[in-house]
Design a protein around this motif. Structure first.
Motif, PDB file in Angstrom:
ATOM      1  N   ASP A   1       0.816  -1.222   0.000  1.00  0.00           N
ATOM      2  CA  ASP A   1       0.000   0.000   0.000  1.00  0.00           C
ATOM      3  C   ASP A   1       0.854   1.279   0.000  1.00  0.00           C
ATOM      4  O   ASP A   1       0.337   2.376   0.201  1.00  0.00           O
ATOM      5  N   SER A   2       2.170   1.162  -0.212  1.00  0.00           N
ATOM      6  CA  SER A   2       3.028   2.361  -0.250  1.00  0.00           C
ATOM      7  C   SER A   2       2.986   3.010  -1.630  1.00  0.00           C
ATOM      8  O   SER A   2       2.417   2.454  -2.578  1.00  0.00           O
ATOM      9  N   HIS A   3       3.639   4.173  -1.705  1.00  0.00           N
ATOM     10  CA  HIS A   3       3.733   4.880  -2.986  1.00  0.00           C
ATOM     11  C   HIS A   3       5.173   5.387  -3.123  1.00  0.00           C
ATOM     12  O   HIS A   3       5.666   6.121  -2.279  1.00  0.00           O
ATOM     13  N   LEU A   4       5.834   4.964  -4.187  1.00  0.00           N
ATOM     14  CA  LEU A   4       7.232   5.362  -4.425  1.00  0.00           C
ATOM     15  C   LEU A   4       7.287   6.445  -5.502  1.00  0.00           C
ATOM     16  O   LEU A   4       6.654   6.326  -6.551  1.00  0.00           O
ATOM     17  N   LEU A   5       8.070   7.484  -5.225  1.00  0.00           N
ATOM     18  CA  LEU A   5       8.350   8.508  -6.251  1.00  0.00           C
ATOM     19  C   LEU A   5       9.749   8.218  -6.761  1.00  0.00           C
ATOM     20  O   LEU A   5      10.704   8.209  -5.974  1.00  0.00           O
ATOM     21  N   LEU A   6       9.898   7.943  -8.051  1.00  0.00           N
ATOM     22  CA  LEU A   6      11.236   7.539  -8.511  1.00  0.00           C
ATOM     23  C   LEU A   6      11.652   8.215  -9.806  1.00  0.00           C
ATOM     24  O   LEU A   6      10.816   8.632 -10.608  1.00  0.00           O
ATOM     25  N   ASP A   7      12.955   8.300  -9.941  1.00  0.00           N
ATOM     26  CA  ASP A   7      13.595   8.886 -11.118  1.00  0.00           C
ATOM     27  C   ASP A   7      13.328   7.981 -12.323  1.00  0.00           C
ATOM     28  O   ASP A   7      13.522   6.767 -12.243  1.00  0.00           O
ATOM     29  N   ARG A   8      12.890   8.583 -13.416  1.00  0.00           N
ATOM     30  CA  ARG A   8      12.648   7.795 -14.619  1.00  0.00           C
ATOM     31  C   ARG A   8      13.930   7.104 -15.090  1.00  0.00           C
ATOM     32  O   ARG A   8      13.890   6.091 -15.767  1.00  0.00           O
ATOM     33  N   ARG A   9      15.071   7.681 -14.729  1.00  0.00           N
ATOM     34  CA  ARG A   9      16.334   7.097 -15.194  1.00  0.00           C
ATOM     35  C   ARG A   9      16.851   6.037 -14.221  1.00  0.00           C
ATOM     36  O   ARG A   9      18.046   5.820 -14.119  1.00  0.00           O
ATOM     37  N   CYS A  10      15.924   5.373 -13.506  1.00  0.00           N
ATOM     38  CA  CYS A  10      16.402   4.350 -12.577  1.00  0.00           C
ATOM     39  C   CYS A  10      16.706   3.048 -13.326  1.00  0.00           C
ATOM     40  O   CYS A  10      16.226   2.824 -14.432  1.00  0.00           O
ATOM     41  N   HIS A  11      17.506   2.225 -12.692  1.00  0.00           N
ATOM     42  CA  HIS A  11      17.933   0.953 -13.280  1.00  0.00           C
ATOM     43  C   HIS A  11      16.752  -0.019 -13.362  1.00  0.00           C
ATOM     44  O   HIS A  11      15.813   0.054 -12.564  1.00  0.00           O
ATOM     45  N   MET A  12      16.816  -0.950 -14.299  1.00  0.00           N
ATOM     46  CA  MET A  12      15.700  -1.882 -14.508  1.00  0.00           C
ATOM     47  C   MET A  12      15.368  -2.701 -13.243  1.00  0.00           C
ATOM     48  O   MET A  12      14.232  -3.147 -13.068  1.00  0.00           O
ATOM     49  N   SER A  13      16.348  -2.878 -12.358  1.00  0.00           N
ATOM     50  CA  SER A  13      16.083  -3.670 -11.153  1.00  0.00           C
ATOM     51  C   SER A  13      14.984  -3.031 -10.303  1.00  0.00           C
ATOM     52  O   SER A  13      14.257  -3.728  -9.596  1.00  0.00           O
ATOM     53  N   ALA A  14      14.856  -1.707 -10.365  1.00  0.00           N
ATOM     54  CA  ALA A  14      13.799  -1.030  -9.586  1.00  0.00           C
ATOM     55  C   ALA A  14      12.437  -1.407 -10.158  1.00  0.00           C
ATOM     56  O   ALA A  14      11.486  -1.666  -9.411  1.00  0.00           O
ATOM     57  N   ALA A  15      12.344  -1.455 -11.481  1.00  0.00           N
ATOM     58  CA  ALA A  15      11.057  -1.806 -12.108  1.00  0.00           C
ATOM     59  C   ALA A  15      10.675  -3.237 -11.725  1.00  0.00           C
ATOM     60  O   ALA A  15       9.515  -3.520 -11.381  1.00  0.00           O
ATOM     61  N   TYR A  16      11.663  -4.138 -11.755  1.00  0.00           N
ATOM     62  CA  TYR A  16      11.356  -5.527 -11.418  1.00  0.00           C
ATOM     63  C   TYR A  16      10.992  -5.653  -9.936  1.00  0.00           C
ATOM     64  O   TYR A  16      10.115  -6.433  -9.568  1.00  0.00           O
ATOM     65  N   ALA A  17      11.664  -4.874  -9.071  1.00  0.00           N
ATOM     66  CA  ALA A  17      11.313  -4.910  -7.641  1.00  0.00           C
ATOM     67  C   ALA A  17       9.871  -4.448  -7.457  1.00  0.00           C
ATOM     68  O   ALA A  17       9.109  -5.055  -6.699  1.00  0.00           O
ATOM     69  N   LEU A  18       9.481  -3.390  -8.179  1.00  0.00           N
ATOM     70  CA  LEU A  18       8.111  -2.880  -8.036  1.00  0.00           C
ATOM     71  C   LEU A  18       7.092  -3.906  -8.529  1.00  0.00           C
ATOM     72  O   LEU A  18       5.974  -3.983  -8.010  1.00  0.00           O
ATOM     73  N   SER A  19       7.505  -4.696  -9.520  1.00  0.00           N
ATOM     74  CA  SER A  19       6.568  -5.711 -10.016  1.00  0.00           C
ATOM     75  C   SER A  19       6.333  -6.781  -8.944  1.00  0.00           C
ATOM     76  O   SER A  19       5.285  -7.413  -8.918  1.00  0.00           O
ATOM     77  N   LEU A  20       7.299  -6.975  -8.058  1.00  0.00           N
ATOM     78  CA  LEU A  20       7.121  -7.955  -6.980  1.00  0.00           C
ATOM     79  C   LEU A  20       6.397  -7.333  -5.782  1.00  0.00           C
ATOM     80  O   LEU A  20       5.558  -7.970  -5.160  1.00  0.00           O
TER      81      LEU A  20
END
Ligand code: PLP
Length: 523
Positions: A109-128
């Motif tokens: 239920d959290s909300h992350l504000l992130l840099d569009r230029r983040c590494h792909m690992s952040a996207a995969y972490a968010l998918s989990l």
């Protein structure tokens, strides 16, 4: 009994397949990762020692996931070195570190504000994790419109210019973050990348102030900045010193450790204020890192940091001075433009990016010519070449590089040249793709796990469709398009343009990409 290394009964001819990689024969001057520059840092004795550390968790060894003895001592020493309240060795890269960092802070239920230029690992972490996310750059347009209406003379500012154009400080990361935090009160964490692949750094001190004022945590991907701790005034401050709560660093990228050697630090202040609980980091490590973390990689990390602590500060200072001089000399060469680096305020002096676009020379062509002369660069595309320098580069190496570059630029005939507008367009498109987040049809989690009917489709006919996979330039592994985002007509045109003019994009094979038929959105 120790093996006799000279007379192994298992040695056979021709069993070293990787020695056939052309790199092993051509490389003379190393301008890329890892920081031990193809083993130059390690002696034969070091190599034997490293192999001898390769063991599982035994009663006589320690445990990297539950340190009690040697590992605990080393990590305590690393805490002192980096000025952290908690430091954890990672032997599977910052990729794991980013996943551990995010999952230890965020809940569904959290909300992350992130840099569009983040590494792909952040996207995969968010998918989990499955939490909400917004991009910092989502908040650029509103700000630029306000500025434009307040100050008519600024109307020429493009919403993209903040990245490259230091003059337009109004559109800084800081203002976008502040705007994001004021707009979305449910944000709990902010993730930024600093330095980026080109060595450009954010104003972490001011960002941390704003983020903490809003009661949030600041998480920093400092994968490219593990060496800053050894730097003098020519180097940016470390993210930890500047107020970040959790920081992940790839020691292997900029210091002489084996590939994947990385660190995760939590600041003293984050622990004291209970913003971060290190035991949560340890639990998440169990989920994301192998259950057999490598003592070899950990030992190489320890050696690298010990030796750098002893000798590194002086070496980095000398290297930064030399590179400053090289930058000056390069900037006076007709046809060569410096696109990043320490000349930019707060940049990493150890990186130099060059563009030859103004005179119609493809940077890839220059990189290939450099390789033929034994200078192997970190990355190239038609628009730029990126070189990572290290403390082992000598003044002779730098002089030879400068004359090779001049020679290559002067030696190219008209028929080798490309229309400069093509290169300028490619560069502008690549920048725009990274800084203007596309429209999202569904959460990255849904696109990855719940989407059925993913299929390949011709890129040219995919406008309006939803991307099923990730599109990225590798290196550095920063996604252009996340799973679940919509391929607008503009994006399709821009991607097609890049491919047509020689840029290779991971996720696009034979001009086709993976799209989803499923349009049930849950963004
Ligand atoms: C900005 C950034 N973060 C994280 C990573 C992942 O680092 P590692 O290779 O240590 O897993 C990379 C890799 O290139 C990167 O460029």
């Amino acid at each position: 009994m120790k093996p006799n290394l000279e007379t192994s009964p298992f040695a056979t001819d021709g069993d070293r397949a990787f020695s056939k990689m052309p790199l092993w024969h051509q490389e003379k001057v190393v301008l890329h990762m890892p920081g031990h520059i193809s083993g130059h840092f390690f002696s034969c004795d070091d190599c034997n020692y490293l192999i001898s550390t390769d063991t599982t968790e035994l009663s006589l060894s320690d445990n990297l996931h539950n340190p009690q003895g040697t590992v605990l001592e080393i990590q305590n020493w690393m805490q002192e070195l980096y000025g952290s309240g908690f430091s954890q060795i990672l032997t599977t890269g910052s990729t794991t570190g980013i996943q551990v960092m995010l999952s230890s802070c965020l809940r569904p239920d959290s909300h992350l504000l992130l840099d569009r230029r983040c590494h792909m690992s952040a996207a995969y972490a968010l998918s989990l994790i499955g939490c909400q996310y917004s991009f910092i750059q989502d908040f650029s347009t509103a700000i630029s419109q306000n500025i434009a209406s307040d100050r008519p003379e600024s109307s020429t500012i493009s919403p993209l210019s903040y990245l490259m154009d230091e003059e337009h400080g109004d559109l800084s990361m800081l203002s976008m973050i502040e705007h994001g935090l004021c707009t979305r009160k449910d944000i709990s964490d902010v993730l930024i990348t600093s330095p980026d692949y080109f060595g450009r750094c954010e104003d972490i001190t001011r960002i941390a102030e704003i983020v903490h004022q809003h009661g949030c945590r600041l998480l920093v991907d400092e994968a490219h900045g593990a060496h800053f701790v050894f730097g003098d005034d020519n180097f940016p401050d470390t993210a930890l010193k500047s107020g970040a709560d959790i920081v992940v660093q790839s020691v292997h990228k900029t210091l002489p450790a084996l590939t994947m050697a990385s660190l995760l630090h939590v600041s003293c202040e984050a622990i004291k204020s209970k913003r971060v609980n290190p035991s949560r980091i340890l639990s998440m490590l169990q989920i994301f890192e192998t259950s057999s973390p490598s003592f070899v990689i950990a030992a190489s990390l320890q050696m690298a940091l010990r030796r750098m602590d002893k000798f590194g500060r002086a070496q980095f200072s000398i290297a930064a001075e030399r590179l400053h001089a090289l930058r000056d000399r390069l900037s006076s060469v007709p046809g060569i433009d410096l696109i990043s680096g320490g000349a930019v305020k707060n940049g990493d002096p150890m990186r130099i990016g060059l563009s030859f676009a103004r005179v119609g020379i493809s940077a890839s062509q220059v990189a290939i010519e450099l390789e033929r002369r034994g200078f192997i660069v970190e990355m190239h595309s038609p628009s730029y070449v990126l070189m990572l320098f290290n403390i082992f580069n000598t003044q002779d190496d730098l002089d030879a590089l400068l004359s090779a570059l001049k020679d290559i630029v002067d030696g190219l005939s008209d028929s080798d040249r490309v229309d400069p507008t093509i290169l300028a367009h490619s560069e502008a498109i690549a920048r725009a793709l990274y800084t203007r987040p596309p429209e999202r049809a569904m959460h990255v989690r849904q696109a990855i796990f719940q989407s059925e009917n993913a299929r390949t489709h011709k890129l040219s006919e995919s406008a309006g469709m939803i991307s099923s996979g990730m599109l990225l330039l590798y290196p550095p592994g920063i996604p252009i398009l996340w799973p679940g985002e919509i391929l607008s007509e503009a994006i399709v045109t821009q991607l097609s343009y890049l491919i047509e003019h020689g840029t290779s994009i991971d996720g696009i094979v034979e001009k086709s990409i993976w799209v989803l038929d499923n349009t049930n959105s849950n963004a």
